[in-house]
Motif scaffolding. Structure first.
Motif, mmCIF file in Angstrom:
data_model
loop_
_atom_site.group_PDB
_atom_site.id
_atom_site.type_symbol
_atom_site.label_atom_id
_atom_site.label_comp_id
_atom_site.label_asym_id
_atom_site.label_seq_id
_atom_site.Cartn_x
_atom_site.Cartn_y
_atom_site.Cartn_z
ATOM 1 N N THR A 1 0.844 -1.196 0.000
ATOM 2 C CA THR A 1 0.000 0.000 0.000
ATOM 3 C C THR A 1 0.875 1.240 0.000
ATOM 4 O O THR A 1 2.009 1.226 0.493
ATOM 5 C CB THR A 1 -0.936 0.039 1.224
ATOM 6 N N GLY A 2 0.359 2.329 -0.567
ATOM 7 C CA GLY A 2 1.148 3.548 -0.629
ATOM 8 C C GLY A 2 0.307 4.795 -0.788
ATOM 9 O O GLY A 2 -0.904 4.726 -1.062
ATOM 10 N N GLU A 3 0.962 5.930 -0.602
ATOM 11 C CA GLU A 3 0.341 7.254 -0.771
ATOM 12 C C GLU A 3 0.998 7.926 -1.961
ATOM 13 O O GLU A 3 2.229 8.039 -2.017
ATOM 14 C CB GLU A 3 0.553 8.089 0.494
ATOM 15 N N LEU A 4 0.179 8.378 -2.926
ATOM 16 C CA LEU A 4 0.714 8.978 -4.140
ATOM 17 C C LEU A 4 1.310 10.349 -3.865
ATOM 18 O O LEU A 4 0.762 11.155 -3.107
ATOM 19 C CB LEU A 4 -0.377 9.111 -5.192
ATOM 20 N N ALA A 5 2.440 10.636 -4.537
ATOM 21 C CA ALA A 5 3.050 11.958 -4.443
ATOM 22 C C ALA A 5 2.292 12.961 -5.304
ATOM 23 O O ALA A 5 2.145 14.124 -4.928
ATOM 24 C CB ALA A 5 4.514 11.888 -4.877
ATOM 25 N N GLU A 6 1.801 12.516 -6.463
ATOM 26 C CA GLU A 6 1.071 13.382 -7.386
ATOM 27 C C GLU A 6 -0.346 12.845 -7.570
ATOM 28 O O GLU A 6 -0.523 11.760 -8.128
ATOM 29 C CB GLU A 6 1.775 13.444 -8.744
ATOM 30 N N PRO A 7 -1.369 13.586 -7.137
ATOM 31 C CA PRO A 7 -2.753 13.110 -7.273
ATOM 32 C C PRO A 7 -3.169 12.847 -8.714
ATOM 33 O O PRO A 7 -4.132 12.111 -8.955
ATOM 34 C CB PRO A 7 -3.575 14.248 -6.665
ATOM 35 N N ALA A 8 -2.443 13.435 -9.673
ATOM 36 C CA ALA A 8 -2.822 13.260 -11.080
ATOM 37 C C ALA A 8 -2.394 11.905 -11.634
ATOM 38 O O ALA A 8 -2.814 11.526 -12.738
ATOM 39 C CB ALA A 8 -2.204 14.376 -11.929
ATOM 40 N N THR A 9 -1.560 11.158 -10.920
ATOM 41 C CA THR A 9 -1.114 9.857 -11.407
ATOM 42 C C THR A 9 -2.288 8.878 -11.409
ATOM 43 O O THR A 9 -2.881 8.611 -10.379
ATOM 44 C CB THR A 9 0.008 9.298 -10.517
#
Length: 302
Positions: free
Chosen positions: A186-194
């Motif tokens: 699991t992870g948290e995206l650095a860029e919401p647009a990805t």
């Protein structure tokens, strides 16, 4: 409703209408497949590469029309926690299956990947089934195979994330026919647009369906597999306008085709991860067990 939320998925299905009416052909044969595994193992032991996933097919034909909705329902009811799908791929052709493996999903800024690698066939005997599951969790060969895949997933997703959680040890997941080593990343995206599709294409192909190093393993597959995989070991899923989505690996699948005579053909696929410690006979047996997912759905007993 969605198959996984359909209450009818818990009920038994009607037996296949074409049960007993199938002609089956192996391509390659079990013996030829085992020989390919043996050749790959020898090359890995010489240090040429680390892992390759080798597959084989079963070609089924019947004079009766194919009932694809019924097949899909049987697949979903046998493995209700899997990812069942049916996708048209051309005139009179459909790719359908029940994949156990989530490549990646994205919902908002959160992503989840669930690589599977390292497997053993299930047993109808409860005690033996439990013994096989416990042995898989302790198998050095399977733990190594799994670690290679998890490491590749970690490296592919890390550039997209501000944080990424990768458990140290795998757990087990089961289907109707197989036990698999499983790690939920699991992870948290650095860029919401990805988008989910961007993440999926960054991951694919993982060592779970190709091998490592990727380019070399792909070349070995081309040398040792006497068929074109088509959509097998690709990815199938969805993305929406916000970038959310869910993509799974196209395994435990078949290509269905209607014939001009009114009958139908199915081409089933099954593969196994081959490493230096692999046994050709064990990998042949593993692919045979994986075929059972679809053989049971169409009523073939072999």
């Amino acid at each position: 409703p969605a198959l996984r939320t359909d209450p009818l998925v818990a009920l038994p299905t009607e037996p296949p209408a074409t049960a007993g009416g199938w002609k089956v052909r192996e391509a390659p044969s079990g013996a030829e497949y085992a020989a390919s595994v043996e050749a790959a193992v020898a090359r890995m032991r010489s240090g040429e590469f680390d892992k390759v996933v080798l597959a084989r097919t079963l070609e089924l034909s019947t004079d009766s029309p194919l009932d694809l909705p019924a097949m899909l329902q049987r697949l979903a009811r046998r493995d209700p926690r899997g990812y069942s799908f049916a996708v048209p791929t051309g005139a009179g052709r459909t790719l359908l299956g029940a994949s156990p493996e989530l490549l990646v999903s994205r919902h908002g800024n959160r992503l989840t990947a669930n690589p599977l690698a390292g497997s053993t066939p299930r047993s109808a005997d409860l005690a033996e089934d439990v013994r096989r599951a416990a042995a898989l969790l302790e198998s050095a060969k399977d733990l190594h195979e799994h670690a290679v895949v998890v490491d590749a997933v970690h490296k592919a997703l890390a550039p997209f994330c501000t944080e990424l959680d990768v458990p140290e040890r795998p757990t087990l997941v089961r289907t109707a026919t197989m036990w698999h080593l499983s790690t939920t990343v699991t992870g948290e995206l650095a860029e919401p647009a990805t988008s989910a599709l961007e993440l999926a294409t960054a991951l694919h192909p993982t060592p779970a369906v190709c091998g490592t190093p990727t380019g070399h393993a792909r070349d070995v597959i081309g040398e040792l597999e006497p068929f074109d995989r088509g959509h097998y070991t690709g990815m199938v899923g969805w993305s929406d306008a916000r970038g959310d989505g869910e993509w799974v690996v196209t395994i435990r699948c078949a290509e269905a085709e209607e014939t001009r005579s009114g009958g139908g053909q199915l081409r089933l696929f099954a593969g196994a991860g081959v490493v230096a410690d692999s046994s050709p006979e064990a990998e042949r047996a593993e692919t045979g067990a994986k075929f059972r997912t679809f053989l049971d759905a169409v009523g073939v007993d072999r």
